[in-house]
Design a protein around this motif. Sequence first.
Motif, PDB file in Angstrom:
ATOM      1  N   GLY A 281      51.043  35.112  39.071  1.00  0.00           N
ATOM      2  CA  GLY A 281      50.040  34.601  38.160  1.00  0.00           C
ATOM      3  C   GLY A 281      48.785  35.438  38.107  1.00  0.00           C
ATOM      4  N   SER A 282      47.817  34.924  37.358  1.00  0.00           N
ATOM      5  CA  SER A 282      46.573  35.650  37.158  1.00  0.00           C
ATOM      6  C   SER A 282      45.434  34.905  37.825  1.00  0.00           C
ATOM      7  N   LEU A 283      44.485  35.679  38.365  1.00  0.00           N
ATOM      8  CA  LEU A 283      43.338  35.134  39.056  1.00  0.00           C
ATOM      9  C   LEU A 283      42.055  35.672  38.445  1.00  0.00           C
ATOM     10  N   THR A 284      41.178  34.762  38.050  1.00  0.00           N
ATOM     11  CA  THR A 284      39.830  35.138  37.630  1.00  0.00           C
ATOM     12  C   THR A 284      38.884  34.703  38.738  1.00  0.00           C
ATOM     13  N   LEU A 285      38.107  35.655  39.258  1.00  0.00           N
ATOM     14  CA  LEU A 285      37.236  35.410  40.390  1.00  0.00           C
ATOM     15  C   LEU A 285      35.810  35.788  39.981  1.00  0.00           C
ATOM     16  N   ARG A 286      34.897  34.807  40.088  1.00  0.00           N
ATOM     17  CA  ARG A 286      33.529  35.018  39.619  1.00  0.00           C
ATOM     18  C   ARG A 286      32.521  34.581  40.673  1.00  0.00           C
ATOM     19  N   SER A 287      31.497  35.426  40.900  1.00  0.00           N
ATOM     20  CA  SER A 287      30.321  35.045  41.679  1.00  0.00           C
ATOM     21  C   SER A 287      29.125  35.317  40.777  1.00  0.00           C
TER      22      SER A 287
END
Length: 288
Positions: A281-287
């Motif tokens: 799957g796909s992962l969107t990671l935001r800080s």
Amino acid sequence: MRKVLIPLILGALLLVACDIPGLPKLEVGELRTKELLVPLGDAESAEVLLRFGAANFHLKPGATELLEGEVTYNVDQLEPETEYSTSAGKARVEISPRRGIEIRGLPTERVRNDWEVWLTKKIPLSLRIEAGAFSGDFDLSGLCLINLEMRTGAARSTVSFEEPNPQELERVEIETGASEFDILGLGYANFEQMTFKSGLGRYTLDFAGPLNRSPEVRIETGISQVTIIVPESTGTKVTLEEGVSDTDIYGFRRLEEKEYVNDAFREAENTLVIKVRMGLGSLTLRSE
């Protein structure tokens, strides 16, 4: 392309059970409403179990008593029953469909099973949700949660914390099937450990809110689209264990091959540690 296909497949899975030719459907009767009322009495804490199948469900804080609400339904087997007991200052509450009646048949668009539930903010709660395929939301803002457990089938749901939990939430366990889940304001939950397990689906975990401890999170999903959002002031380390085939990362730097940290991680007094394992799957990671 995968980000487009996942919502389409998920929507089909959520709807297919209601439209299979030849399979028996639930028998619909007249529309009725049943009031829910569990007294607070002298309870100092409570364990609450809410069990329901296909439903439209809404839970909010602010009950004057331990639990208040109503269920509107038109299938006899879906009529809820309340079991309540107290011992040594602890209340135990279970609300579920009537015992001894087998639920046969698939739900259709004509079936009504609408829940409106309010919980008290006055005492510590252990909350367990056992649900089938449903849509709904859980506003847990300001509840005194010490344990939270959810087991669901295919679902479209939002779980939110918009006010701090005044208790230490020992554990959060959420397990769901092919679903769309948004879990918002997790920084306010004041939790120690969290486990999130799911099948195919689209999931957002938003850790807005201040950290009062250093929690650990484990995420295990199937073919899915996962978004993780943390405030830039929340020191965070994310480990991608396996299965992540597509990433969109902002506000993190790579520490090692599969580890990422944001700028606040090194100096933060309390830190958030997240481990992610995906089937594919796909992962969107935001800080931010």
